[in-house]
Write a protein that holds these residues in place. Structure first.
Motif, PDB file in Angstrom:
ATOM      1  N   ARG A   1      84.555  27.698  -1.844  1.00 52.12           N
ATOM      2  CA  ARG A   1      85.204  28.854  -2.464  1.00 52.12           C
ATOM      3  C   ARG A   1      85.572  29.906  -1.438  1.00 52.12           C
ATOM      4  NH1 ARG A   1      81.610  29.489  -8.058  1.00 52.12           N
ATOM      5  NH2 ARG A   1      82.196  27.447  -8.924  1.00 52.12           N
ATOM      6  N   LEU A   2      84.717  30.086  -0.434  1.00 56.36           N
ATOM      7  CA  LEU A   2      85.066  31.020   0.644  1.00 56.36           C
ATOM      8  C   LEU A   2      86.346  30.570   1.347  1.00 56.36           C
ATOM      9  CD1 LEU A   2      81.601  31.746   2.322  1.00 56.36           C
ATOM     10  CD2 LEU A   2      82.826  33.123   0.628  1.00 56.36           C
ATOM     11  N   LEU A   3      86.436  29.276   1.617  1.00 55.31           N
ATOM     12  CA  LEU A   3      87.632  28.756   2.279  1.00 55.31           C
ATOM     13  C   LEU A   3      88.843  28.854   1.370  1.00 55.31           C
ATOM     14  CD1 LEU A   3      89.073  27.324   4.555  1.00 55.31           C
ATOM     15  CD2 LEU A   3      88.137  25.147   3.730  1.00 55.31           C
ATOM     16  N   ARG A   4      88.659  28.549   0.091  1.00 55.03           N
ATOM     17  CA  ARG A   4      89.773  28.548  -0.862  1.00 55.03           C
ATOM     18  C   ARG A   4      90.476  29.899  -0.911  1.00 55.03           C
ATOM     19  NH1 ARG A   4      87.354  26.625  -5.734  1.00 55.03           N
ATOM     20  NH2 ARG A   4      87.854  24.552  -4.930  1.00 55.03           N
ATOM     21  N   TRP A   5      89.723  31.001  -0.795  1.00 55.99           N
ATOM     22  CA  TRP A   5      90.334  32.319  -0.945  1.00 55.99           C
ATOM     23  C   TRP A   5      90.549  33.052   0.370  1.00 55.99           C
ATOM     24  CZ3 TRP A   5      92.694  32.191  -5.143  1.00 55.99           C
ATOM     25  CH2 TRP A   5      92.159  31.558  -6.264  1.00 55.99           C
ATOM     26  N   SER A   6      89.890  32.632   1.440  1.00 57.43           N
ATOM     27  CA  SER A   6      90.132  33.290   2.731  1.00 57.43           C
ATOM     28  C   SER A   6      91.407  32.784   3.392  1.00 57.43           C
ATOM     29  CB  SER A   6      88.940  33.086   3.672  1.00 57.43           C
ATOM     30  OG  SER A   6      88.705  31.716   3.929  1.00 57.43           O
ATOM     31  N   GLN A   7      91.752  31.509   3.186  1.00 55.91           N
ATOM     32  CA  GLN A   7      92.952  30.987   3.847  1.00 55.91           C
ATOM     33  C   GLN A   7      94.240  31.639   3.338  1.00 55.91           C
ATOM     34  OE1 GLN A   7      93.172  26.661   4.324  1.00 55.91           O
ATOM     35  NE2 GLN A   7      93.899  27.189   6.361  1.00 55.91           N
ATOM     36  N   PRO A   8      94.409  31.857   2.037  1.00 55.34           N
ATOM     37  CA  PRO A   8      95.598  32.601   1.601  1.00 55.34           C
ATOM     38  C   PRO A   8      95.671  34.008   2.181  1.00 55.34           C
ATOM     39  CG  PRO A   8      94.644  31.427  -0.249  1.00 55.34           C
ATOM     40  CD  PRO A   8      93.680  31.287   0.880  1.00 55.34           C
ATOM     41  N   VAL A   9      94.526  34.668   2.353  1.00 61.67           N
ATOM     42  CA  VAL A   9      94.529  36.010   2.954  1.00 61.67           C
ATOM     43  C   VAL A   9      95.033  35.951   4.390  1.00 61.67           C
ATOM     44  CG1 VAL A   9      93.098  37.974   3.628  1.00 61.67           C
ATOM     45  CG2 VAL A   9      92.682  36.835   1.451  1.00 61.67           C
ATOM     46  N   VAL A  10      94.605  34.936   5.125  1.00 59.76           N
ATOM     47  CA  VAL A  10      95.086  34.768   6.500  1.00 59.76           C
ATOM     48  C   VAL A  10      96.603  34.600   6.520  1.00 59.76           C
ATOM     49  CG1 VAL A  10      95.087  33.187   8.478  1.00 59.76           C
ATOM     50  CG2 VAL A  10      92.931  33.850   7.409  1.00 59.76           C
ATOM     51  N   LEU A  11      97.125  33.746   5.659  1.00 58.12           N
ATOM     52  CA  LEU A  11      98.567  33.488   5.648  1.00 58.12           C
ATOM     53  C   LEU A  11      99.360  34.717   5.217  1.00 58.12           C
ATOM     54  CD1 LEU A  11      98.455  29.903   4.093  1.00 58.12           C
ATOM     55  CD2 LEU A  11      99.079  30.484   6.447  1.00 58.12           C
ATOM     56  N   LEU A  12      98.879  35.418   4.201  1.00 54.99           N
ATOM     57  CA  LEU A  12      99.589  36.608   3.730  1.00 54.99           C
ATOM     58  C   LEU A  12      99.515  37.746   4.747  1.00 54.99           C
ATOM     59  CD1 LEU A  12      98.560  36.564  -0.040  1.00 54.99           C
ATOM     60  CD2 LEU A  12     100.814  36.030   0.927  1.00 54.99           C
ATOM     61  N   SER A  13      98.387  37.881   5.433  1.00 52.97           N
ATOM     62  CA  SER A  13      98.286  38.932   6.450  1.00 52.97           C
ATOM     63  C   SER A  13      99.169  38.614   7.656  1.00 52.97           C
ATOM     64  CB  SER A  13      96.833  39.125   6.876  1.00 52.97           C
ATOM     65  OG  SER A  13      96.279  37.927   7.374  1.00 52.97           O
ATOM     66  N   LEU A  14      99.343  37.323   7.960  1.00 54.26           N
ATOM     67  CA  LEU A  14     100.299  36.940   9.003  1.00 54.26           C
ATOM     68  C   LEU A  14     101.699  37.396   8.620  1.00 54.26           C
ATOM     69  CD1 LEU A  14     101.110  35.260  11.555  1.00 54.26           C
ATOM     70  CD2 LEU A  14     101.394  33.317  10.004  1.00 54.26           C
ATOM     71  N   LEU A  15     102.088  37.127   7.382  1.00 53.16           N
ATOM     72  CA  LEU A  15     103.395  37.567   6.913  1.00 53.16           C
ATOM     73  C   LEU A  15     103.496  39.086   6.921  1.00 53.16           C
ATOM     74  CD1 LEU A  15     106.141  36.821   5.699  1.00 53.16           C
ATOM     75  CD2 LEU A  15     105.047  36.787   3.444  1.00 53.16           C
ATOM     76  N   GLY A  16     102.414  39.772   6.532  1.00 52.35           N
ATOM     77  CA  GLY A  16     102.420  41.232   6.548  1.00 52.35           C
ATOM     78  C   GLY A  16     102.599  41.789   7.944  1.00 52.35           C
ATOM     79  N   ALA A  17     101.997  41.138   8.930  1.00 50.45           N
ATOM     80  CA  ALA A  17     102.154  41.606  10.316  1.00 50.45           C
ATOM     81  C   ALA A  17     103.603  41.510  10.767  1.00 50.45           C
ATOM     82  CB  ALA A  17     101.258  40.789  11.236  1.00 50.45           C
ATOM     83  N   GLY A  18     104.316  40.508  10.278  1.00 48.95           N
ATOM     84  CA  GLY A  18     105.714  40.351  10.678  1.00 48.95           C
ATOM     85  C   GLY A  18     106.684  41.172   9.873  1.00 48.95           C
ATOM     86  N   ALA A  19     106.237  41.720   8.721  1.00 52.14           N
ATOM     87  CA  ALA A  19     107.169  42.390   7.814  1.00 52.14           C
ATOM     88  C   ALA A  19     107.081  43.910   7.851  1.00 52.14           C
ATOM     89  CB  ALA A  19     106.929  41.914   6.377  1.00 52.14           C
ATOM     90  N   GLY A  20     106.043  44.458   8.458  1.00 53.82           N
ATOM     91  CA  GLY A  20     105.860  45.910   8.441  1.00 53.82           C
ATOM     92  C   GLY A  20     106.783  46.641   9.397  1.00 53.82           C
ATOM     93  N   ASP A  21     106.737  47.976   9.292  1.00 54.43           N
ATOM     94  CA  ASP A  21     107.555  48.828  10.168  1.00 54.43           C
ATOM     95  C   ASP A  21     106.735  49.844  10.933  1.00 54.43           C
ATOM     96  OD1 ASP A  21     109.883  48.783   7.499  1.00 54.43           O
ATOM     97  OD2 ASP A  21     110.172  47.797   9.447  1.00 54.43           O
TER      98      ASP A  21
END
Length: 403
Positions: free
Chosen positions: A73-93
């Protein structure tokens, strides 16, 4: 061997692959992130150091959480956070948006790395043979794919969020679907040692004194790895006189040989044992650093970095596996604690080699990680299976629960 174990192995391998892609997409585009957010050269090391520090905190958190929540369960929900935070790092200003994205990435990566390796250790115990190197081979393959995608995005002059979005759009649903087949192992009944209860929660404890040799091996392995990733290009160009184009070759060769070594490494462990494989890997890595330090020109230097990939590739997966063998009733906690030293090595390695290179010489600086990996050869006996926990050369199997 049940279908649940086979599906669990495949889904976990894909999780390792996805994490390799995500991490490579972040670290290979650091200059682009710096330009996008206007991060100064003086402030950049603060951002870079914050990620592994927070990842270490995430690993500590995973050790606490796993007492109540299954690693799957830790893996199931931590991996989406990693992917979304990667996208957030590329999308911010704004710089604060970058700070928030990297903070989320670091914390989630710590939980993710710990839980992935917890499941890997559990599955290896259930299989009764070495399969841990295969998971890390999937990570290496993901790193190669991620670095290639990053190169394509940079070559096409794509905005970071444009380059990251398709990757996240593919990997995010894939890892969520794959998480349905994650497998949590249960510890075997070993007389005098607590295992896991019916809910998969551990009851054992981890003695740091016994884990310390493996912590040192983990630290030294990542000092060697970070030396290659951060200094190989500069060393080949500035010290060995290679061209700018040739300077990109050592790390690519290192990644490929790491993948190849991990792909066949499990066969070596099954045939010769973990102690022999770790000792040979440490000696080959030390030879690689010696060749790099004494290389008369760039091509001999590339040979040295090739040897480094072949030697270092086995150390980290086998260290996690050894921790699971050492504490069969508390393997999840042992893996989480050991995982912290992955980030310790990453934090120490690059600054250490850089400082020694400036104060002494860059050739001399390469002898320090060489000495450290030789210490690993001394501690190779820590990777031996405990006779009272094995029969017929294999681990006692765990029963398995689908997470």
């Amino acid at each position: 061997m049940t279908d649940a174990l086979r599906h669990g192995r495949a889904s976990l391998a894909f999780s390792f692959f996805a994490q390799g892609v995500a991490f490579a997409l972040l670290v290979t585009r650091i200059p682009a992130l710096q330009d996008r957010y206007g991060v100064s050269d003086a402030l950049l090391p603060v951002f870079l150091a914050a990620v592994p520090i927070l990842a270490g905190l995430g690993s500590v958190t995973a050790e606490r959480l796993v007492k109540r929540v299954r690693p799957s369960r830790l893996l199931r929900w931590s991996q989406p956070v990693v992917l979304l935070s990667l996208l957030g790092a590329g999308a911010g200003d704004r710089m604060v948006e970058l700070a928030v994205a990297l903070a989320a990435f670091g914390l989630a990566v710590g939980v993710l790395d710990a839980s992935m390796n917890m499941l890997g250790v559990s599955l290896q115990r259930a299989y009764g043979r070495s399969i841990m190197l295969g998971f890390h081979a999937a990570y290496s393959l993901g790193g190669i794919v991620g670095a290639s995608l990053a190169w394509a995005g940079a070559h096409g002059r794509l905005a970071l969020w444009v380059a990251y979005l398709p990757v996240v759009a593919v990997l995010l649903p894939a890892v969520l679907v794959g998480s349905r087949w994650y497998v949590d192992g249960q510890a075997p009944a070993v007389p005098g040692e607590p295992g896991k209860d019916k809910n998969g929660h551990e009851g054992g404890t981890v003695a740091l004194r016994l884990l310390l040799p493996l912590c040192l091996v983990m630290t030294f392995a990542y000092i060697g790895d970070s030396t290659v990733s951060n200094w190989s290009a500069k060393y080949l160009q500035d010290t060995l006189g290679g061209s700018e184009q040739l300077a990109t070759v050592p790390y690519n060769v290192y990644m490929v040989t790491t993948l190849l070594g991990r792909t066949v490494g499990d066969l070596g462990v099954r045939r010769f044992g973990a102690v022999a494989v770790v000792r040979l890997g440490a000696l080959v890595a030390a030879l690689g650093f010696a060749v790099v330090a004494g290389a008369p020109g760039p091509w001999v230097g590339i040979l040295g970095f090739t040897l480094l990939g072949m030697g270092l590739c086995v150390l980290v997966p086998q260290t996690f596996a050894a921790a699971g063998r050492l504490f069969p009733g508390a393997s999840d906690a042992a893996v989480a604690r050991l995982n912290i030293f992955n980030y310790v090595g990453f934090l120490i390695g690059s600054p250490l080699v850089g400082a020694l290179g400036d104060a002494w010489s860059h050739r001399g600086a390469m002898l320090v990680p060489m000495g450290l990996v030789l210490v690993t050869a001394v501690h190779a006996g820590s990777f031996a299976p405990r006779p009272d926990r094995y029969r017929g050369g294999h681990e006692r199997p765990r029963t398995a629960d689908v997470g």
